[in-house]
Write a protein that holds these residues in place. Structure first.
Motif, PDB file in Angstrom:
ATOM      1  N   LEU A 183    -104.226 -81.554  82.302  1.00 43.73           N
ATOM      2  CA  LEU A 183    -103.417 -82.761  82.209  1.00 43.73           C
ATOM      3  C   LEU A 183    -102.569 -82.756  80.945  1.00 43.73           C
ATOM      4  O   LEU A 183    -103.110 -82.676  79.828  1.00 43.73           O
ATOM      5  N   GLY A 184    -101.267 -82.814  81.112  1.00 45.79           N
ATOM      6  CA  GLY A 184    -100.365 -82.969  79.982  1.00 45.79           C
ATOM      7  C   GLY A 184    -100.043 -81.671  79.261  1.00 45.79           C
ATOM      8  O   GLY A 184    -100.669 -80.628  79.472  1.00 45.79           O
ATOM      9  N   ASP A 185     -99.047 -81.755  78.367  1.00 48.55           N
ATOM     10  CA  ASP A 185     -98.537 -80.574  77.676  1.00 48.55           C
ATOM     11  C   ASP A 185     -99.543 -79.991  76.696  1.00 48.55           C
ATOM     12  O   ASP A 185     -99.627 -78.769  76.535  1.00 48.55           O
ATOM     13  N   LYS A 186    -100.320 -80.833  76.019  1.00 47.82           N
ATOM     14  CA  LYS A 186    -101.275 -80.333  75.028  1.00 47.82           C
ATOM     15  C   LYS A 186    -102.329 -79.453  75.686  1.00 47.82           C
ATOM     16  O   LYS A 186    -102.633 -78.348  75.204  1.00 47.82           O
ATOM     17  N   SER A 187    -102.899 -79.931  76.777  1.00 53.25           N
ATOM     18  CA  SER A 187    -103.894 -79.134  77.488  1.00 53.25           C
ATOM     19  C   SER A 187    -103.277 -77.860  78.059  1.00 53.25           C
ATOM     20  O   SER A 187    -103.885 -76.786  78.018  1.00 53.25           O
ATOM     21  N   ARG A 188    -102.070 -77.986  78.565  1.00 54.51           N
ATOM     22  CA  ARG A 188    -101.407 -76.799  79.116  1.00 54.51           C
ATOM     23  C   ARG A 188    -101.207 -75.750  78.037  1.00 54.51           C
ATOM     24  O   ARG A 188    -101.467 -74.561  78.264  1.00 54.51           O
ATOM     25  N   ARG A 193    -102.479 -70.584  75.376  1.00 55.30           N
ATOM     26  CA  ARG A 193    -102.782 -69.872  74.128  1.00 55.30           C
ATOM     27  C   ARG A 193    -104.147 -69.177  74.179  1.00 55.30           C
ATOM     28  O   ARG A 193    -104.279 -68.010  73.803  1.00 55.30           O
ATOM     29  N   VAL A 194    -105.154 -69.889  74.642  1.00 56.85           N
ATOM     30  CA  VAL A 194    -106.523 -69.384  74.570  1.00 56.85           C
ATOM     31  C   VAL A 194    -106.868 -68.510  75.779  1.00 56.85           C
ATOM     32  O   VAL A 194    -107.499 -67.457  75.641  1.00 56.85           O
ATOM     33  N   VAL A 197    -103.116 -68.162  80.379  1.00 59.57           N
ATOM     34  CA  VAL A 197    -102.694 -68.579  81.713  1.00 59.57           C
ATOM     35  C   VAL A 197    -101.174 -68.629  81.779  1.00 59.57           C
ATOM     36  O   VAL A 197    -100.499 -69.081  80.850  1.00 59.57           O
ATOM     37  N   VAL A 198    -100.627 -68.160  82.881  1.00 59.42           N
ATOM     38  CA  VAL A 198     -99.196 -68.299  83.178  1.00 59.42           C
ATOM     39  C   VAL A 198     -99.085 -69.318  84.306  1.00 59.42           C
ATOM     40  O   VAL A 198     -99.449 -69.044  85.449  1.00 59.42           O
ATOM     41  N   PHE A 199     -98.607 -70.509  83.973  1.00 57.89           N
ATOM     42  CA  PHE A 199     -98.486 -71.568  84.966  1.00 57.89           C
ATOM     43  C   PHE A 199     -97.192 -71.384  85.771  1.00 57.89           C
ATOM     44  O   PHE A 199     -96.176 -70.937  85.241  1.00 57.89           O
TER      45      PHE A 199
END
Length: 250
Positions: A183-188, A193-194, A197-199
């Motif tokens: 949910l949201g840009d921060k979680s994405r 980063r960790v 993942v390529v969304f």
């Protein structure tokens, strides 16, 4: 779908039992739980699993961190007759400045030990399609199979074409395909980063978008008669699971 598991974080015994009751109330057809081992919480996954199997009618699969097991040390959970399955994960290193000791074990090494020393346990392993080149991950999957892994839990996937490719690669394996809301840009950004993942460009980070994507994932998994696990992070557990009830039941 053959089986659906719900991943529950063991923040405390009380919180975990409350979450289990929510799962029982909202998705009574679910009979499997998997429990991560997070070093920031004092409750270990295998202790949580023992607690739940004694109090609830679930198969509970604790995650076991390979890096935590000293050479020759007893295997966590191997002496618990109430446990039937475990999931061996590599394990993230402790935070900088921590005095927690870790060991250079591979997942395959620890899987082999469990299969040799605790043959009554089914041992699952991890498949992660994002962290490195697919051929490298599939080579590691082969090593885990050879060590005795009976199946795999995947890192959550966020792209239907990626899911279908991975299903082709693991078509002969027992697999629990991971689904998690982001949910949201921060979680994405955290997942990028960790977990590398390529969304997809059109990934919808709203709650409604995540529920719609989870339903698409579950449709594909059901068509293949495969298994799924839900990792309901940072959402209301009852609301998220309830929005998927009909497709899991159907």
């Amino acid at each position: 779908m053959t089986r659906v598991s719900v991943e529950l974080v063991p923040r405390s015994a009380e919180a975990l039992l409350a979450d289990v009751q929510t799962v029982r109330d909202v998705l009574p057809q679910v009979s499997t739980l998997n429990i991560p081992d997070l070093i920031r919480f004092p409750l270990r996954s295998y202790d949580a699993a023992s607690l739940l199997t004694k109090q609830a009618s679930f198969e509970v699969i604790p995650h076991i961190r390979a890096v935590d097991i000293a050479p020759g040390a007893p295997l966590p959970g191997a002496d618990r007759p109430e446990l039937t399955s475990i999931l061996v994960v590599a394990g993230d290193p402790p935070p900088a400045g921590s005095d927690r000791k870790v060991y250079p074990n591979t997942s395959a090494q620890i899987i082999e030990r469990y299969c040799r020393e605790a043959p009554h346990l089914k041992v699952y392993a991890v498949f992660d399609p994002y962290r490195r080149a697919p051929y490298q991950e599939l080579e590691d999957i082969a090593r885990k199979r050879d060590a005795g892994a009976c199946g795999f839990f995947t890192q959550p996937l966020f792209d239907i074409p990626m899911l279908e490719s991975c299903m082709d690669w693991l078509q002969d394996d027992t697999v629990f395909w991971g689904i998690s809301p982001v949910l949201g840009d921060k979680s994405r950004r955290y997942w990028e980063r960790v977990n590398h993942v390529v969304f997809p460009r059109d990934y919808d980070g709203t709650l409604e978008g995540n529920i719609a994507f989870a339903r698409r994932m579950l449709d594909v998994i059901r068509e293949k008669n495969d298994n799924a696990y839900l990792m309901p992070l940072k959402v209301d557990l009852a609301s998220y699971l309830g929005a998927l009830d009909d497709i899991i039941t159907g």
